[in-house]
Design a protein around this motif. Structure first.
Motif, mmCIF file in Angstrom:
data_model
loop_
_atom_site.group_PDB
_atom_site.id
_atom_site.type_symbol
_atom_site.label_atom_id
_atom_site.label_comp_id
_atom_site.label_asym_id
_atom_site.label_seq_id
_atom_site.Cartn_x
_atom_site.Cartn_y
_atom_site.Cartn_z
ATOM 1 N N THR A 26 0.839 -1.195 0.000
ATOM 2 C CA THR A 26 0.000 0.000 0.000
ATOM 3 C C THR A 26 0.877 1.249 0.000
ATOM 4 O O THR A 26 1.705 1.431 0.897
ATOM 5 C CB THR A 26 -0.923 0.033 1.236
ATOM 6 N N ASN A 28 1.598 4.883 0.829
ATOM 7 C CA ASN A 28 1.072 5.520 2.036
ATOM 8 C C ASN A 28 1.514 6.989 2.183
ATOM 9 O O ASN A 28 2.156 7.365 3.145
ATOM 10 C CB ASN A 28 1.512 4.705 3.267
ATOM 11 N N ARG A 29 1.162 7.785 1.176
ATOM 12 C CA ARG A 29 1.335 9.244 1.303
ATOM 13 C C ARG A 29 0.000 9.893 0.921
ATOM 14 O O ARG A 29 -0.093 10.623 -0.065
ATOM 15 C CB ARG A 29 2.444 9.760 0.382
ATOM 16 N N PRO A 30 -1.050 9.613 1.663
ATOM 17 C CA PRO A 30 -2.386 10.062 1.259
ATOM 18 C C PRO A 30 -2.502 11.573 1.086
ATOM 19 O O PRO A 30 -3.217 12.044 0.202
ATOM 20 C CB PRO A 30 -3.301 9.540 2.368
ATOM 21 N N ARG A 31 -1.810 12.347 1.912
ATOM 22 C CA ARG A 31 -1.905 13.807 1.803
ATOM 23 C C ARG A 31 -1.270 14.306 0.502
ATOM 24 O O ARG A 31 -1.660 15.339 -0.031
ATOM 25 C CB ARG A 31 -1.226 14.475 3.005
ATOM 26 N N LEU A 33 -1.419 12.491 -2.196
ATOM 27 C CA LEU A 33 -2.084 11.632 -3.178
ATOM 28 C C LEU A 33 -1.154 10.506 -3.636
ATOM 29 O O LEU A 33 -1.176 10.078 -4.780
ATOM 30 C CB LEU A 33 -2.575 12.456 -4.381
ATOM 31 N N ASN A 34 -0.336 10.036 -2.685
ATOM 32 C CA ASN A 34 0.593 8.920 -2.909
ATOM 33 C C ASN A 34 1.578 9.171 -4.040
ATOM 34 O O ASN A 34 2.012 8.238 -4.728
ATOM 35 C CB ASN A 34 -0.180 7.612 -3.147
ATOM 36 N N LYS A 65 -3.374 4.356 -0.329
ATOM 37 C CA LYS A 65 -4.187 4.751 0.821
ATOM 38 C C LYS A 65 -4.860 6.092 0.530
ATOM 39 O O LYS A 65 -4.259 6.988 -0.041
ATOM 40 C CB LYS A 65 -3.304 4.876 2.064
ATOM 41 N N GLY A 66 -6.123 6.199 0.905
ATOM 42 C CA GLY A 66 -6.836 7.450 0.696
ATOM 43 C C GLY A 66 -7.554 7.496 -0.642
ATOM 44 O O GLY A 66 -7.907 6.468 -1.216
ATOM 45 N N ARG A 67 -7.745 8.703 -1.179
ATOM 46 C CA ARG A 67 -8.567 8.869 -2.379
ATOM 47 C C ARG A 67 -7.782 8.745 -3.680
ATOM 48 O O ARG A 67 -8.326 8.949 -4.756
ATOM 49 C CB ARG A 67 -9.294 10.212 -2.350
ATOM 50 N N GLY A 117 -9.274 5.236 -7.353
ATOM 51 C CA GLY A 117 -8.980 6.641 -7.116
ATOM 52 C C GLY A 117 -8.147 7.192 -8.252
ATOM 53 O O GLY A 117 -8.194 6.706 -9.383
ATOM 54 N N ASN A 138 -14.593 5.138 -8.816
ATOM 55 C CA ASN A 138 -13.796 6.250 -8.282
ATOM 56 C C ASN A 138 -12.526 6.516 -9.091
ATOM 57 O O ASN A 138 -11.795 7.473 -8.812
ATOM 58 C CB ASN A 138 -13.397 5.964 -6.827
#
Length: 383
Positions: A26, A28-31, A33-34, A65-67, A117, A138
Motif C-alpha cells: 500500500t 502511504n502518502r495520502p496527503r 495523493l501517494n 491509501k486514501g482517495r 482513485g 472512483n
C-alpha cells in the motif's frame, strides 16, 4: 502480518502486509495523493525484486491509501533537486523509476493493481505495466504531463500507442481524464469492480496459492461488471478522434480539431482544443513523436528512449518548460506558465530531434535495464 512499521513516529511511505502466499503493498502518502518519492520508488523496486525470487509469494496486490492510487511521481521534488544541485540528481530518480516500470512489465508473477482513485503519470507506471488493473467508479486516469512541460514517460509511449486507434495520442497530448468505465473500454483497465465490492475481492485474492494468471483472472471476473460509457465520453467519438489525432503534426491535429468544432461543438472537442493551447508547445511536439515511435518499439526500447528525453528535459538545453510548469502549477500555483518557445511554429525539427539523441556528457550513460528471465509481456495483452 504487517511490516514496514514506523519506528521513529513517522509513518512509512510504503506499507506491506502478508496474507498466506499474497503480498499487499500500500502506497502511504495520502496527503500527497501517494505521489512517488525517491524513497517509495526504492522500496517498491526492492520489494518486487525480492518477491519475484521468493517461492512463497504467488501474488502481489498494489493499492494506495486514501482517495488516490498514485497521482504520479513527485516531480516538484525532482525539479527542486535539479535547481539546487545538478540535473543528474533528477536523472537518478527517473533511472530507478523506469527500472521499476520494466520489472513490472516483465514480471513473471501476477500483480493486481486496485485503481480505486486517482491514477496519473508515475501511478500509471506502477500499474498499467502489470497483468491486472482493476478500475472502480472512483478511478480517474490521466497523463497530464504536457500541461507541466514534460511528456508522458514511465513507458507511456508503449502502452498509449497500443490503445485503440489514435486514442493514445488523444490521451497523451491533451491530458484528458478518463473514468473507470473508459479505462476498461480502451484497455487501460482489465476489470471493473464496484468499490463496495473491493473488500470481498481482496478476501478472495488472499486465498490464491498460485501465480497462474488464468486462476487470478477467474477470481477477479467473479466480482467484475460491465459498465456503460457516459454519453459524453470521448471514447464514443473514436471516428472523430482517429480523424484528428492521426495527423502527422500537432499543428495539423489542432487544425483538424478546430474544423470538427466548427461543424459541432462537442464538449470533448472544445476541451481538447483548450488543453492543447494551454500545454507546452515543446512538450506537445516531443510527446507526439514519442508515442508514434513507441508503436514500433518494445517496452524496453521505449523506456530507454524516454530516459534520454527526461535527461534532455532536466538539462534545459532546448527548453526550460518543465521547471516553468512546476513553478506555475505546483509551487506558485498561478496556473500561468510562460512557455518558451511560446508557439508551435517556433519549434524546428532540429530542436525536437535533440530530445531523442544521446546526452553529450562523458559521465552520462543510457538507461541499462536488468536482464530478465522471462520474455517481455505486453501491458495491453489479453488473457
Amino acid at each position: 502480518m504487517a511490516s514496514n512499521q514506523p519506528s521513529d513516529g513517522v509513518d512509512p511511505q510504503v506499507l506491506i502486509e502478508e496474507k498466506s502466499y499474497v503480498k499487499i503493498i500500500t502506497m502511504n502518502r495520502p496527503r500527497q495523493l501517494n505521489a512517488l518519492s525517491a524513497n517509495m520508488v526504492s522500496q517498491l523496486l526492492k520489494s518486487f525484486i525480492a518477491y519475484e525470487e521468493d517461492a512463497n509469494v504467488k501474488l502481489v496486490i498494489l493499492k494506495g491509501k486514501g482517495r488516490a492510487f498514485c497521482a504520479g511521481g513527485d516531480v516538484s521534488a525532482v525539479a527542486n533537486d535539479v535547481t539546487n544541485g545538478h540535473w543528474k540528481f533528477g536523472a537518478n530518480f527517473f533511472r530507478k523509476e523506469f527500472t521499476l516500470n520494466y520489472i513490472l512489465a516483465t514480471y513473471p508473477k501476477s500483480q493486481v493493481s486496485i485503481l480505486n482513485g486517482i491514477v496519473m503519470g508515475g501511478g500509471a507506471g506502477v500499474s498499467i505495466h502489470g497483468k491486472f488493473r482493476v478500475a472502480t467508479e472512483n478511478s480517474v486516469f490521466a497523463m497530464p504531463e504536457t500541461a507541466l512541460g514534460l511528456f508522458p514517460d514511465i513507458g507511456a509511449s508503449y502502452f498509449l500507442s497500443r490503445l485503440p486507434g489514435f486514442f493514445g495520442e488523444f490521451v497523451g497530448l491533451t491530458g484528458a481524464r478518463l473514468d473507470g468505465a473508459e479505462m476498461l473500454a480502451c484497455g487501460l483497465a482489465t476489470h471493473f469492480v464496484s468499490s463496495s465490492t473491493l473488500p470481498l475481492l481482496e478476501e478472495a485474492l488472499f486465498k490464491v496459492d498460485t501465480s497462474d494468471p488464468v486462476v487470478v483472472n477467474s477470481i477477479i471476473e467473479k466480482f467484475s461488471q460491465r459498465v456503460p460509457l457516459k454519453q459524453r465520453s470521448a471514447f464514443l467519438r473514436m471516428d472523430s478522434i482517429d480523424r484528428c489525432f492521426s495527423k502527422r503534426s500537432v499543428e495539423e491535429i489542432l487544425y483538424a480539431l478546430e474544423s470538427e468544432a466548427a461543424k459541432r461543438a462537442d464538449e470533448w472537442i472544445v476541451e481538447a482544443i483548450q488543453s492543447l493551447k494551454k500545454a507546452s508547445p515543446m512538450s506537445l511536439k516531443i510527446s507526439l513523436r514519442s508515442i508514434r515511435e513507441g508503436r514500433l518499439q518494445g517496452v524496453d526500447q521505449c523506456l530507454i528512449r524516454e530516459f534520454r528525453m527526461c535527461c534532455h528535459v532536466l538539462r534545459r538545453e532546448v527548453s526550460k518548460d518543465f521547471f516553468e510548469g512546476c513553478r506555475a502549477l505546483l509551487v506558485d500555483k498561478d496556473k500561468n506558465p510562460k512557455w518558451e518557445p511560446s508557439k508551435l511554429e517556433l519549434i524546428s525539427n532540429e530542436m525536437v530531434d535533440r530530445y531523442f539523441t544521446k546526452v553529450d556528457d562523458e559521465e552520462w550513460e543510457d538507461l541499462k535495464l536488468p536482464r530478465r528471465p522471462t520474455p517481455t509481456i505486453s501491458a495491453m495483452s489479453k488473457l
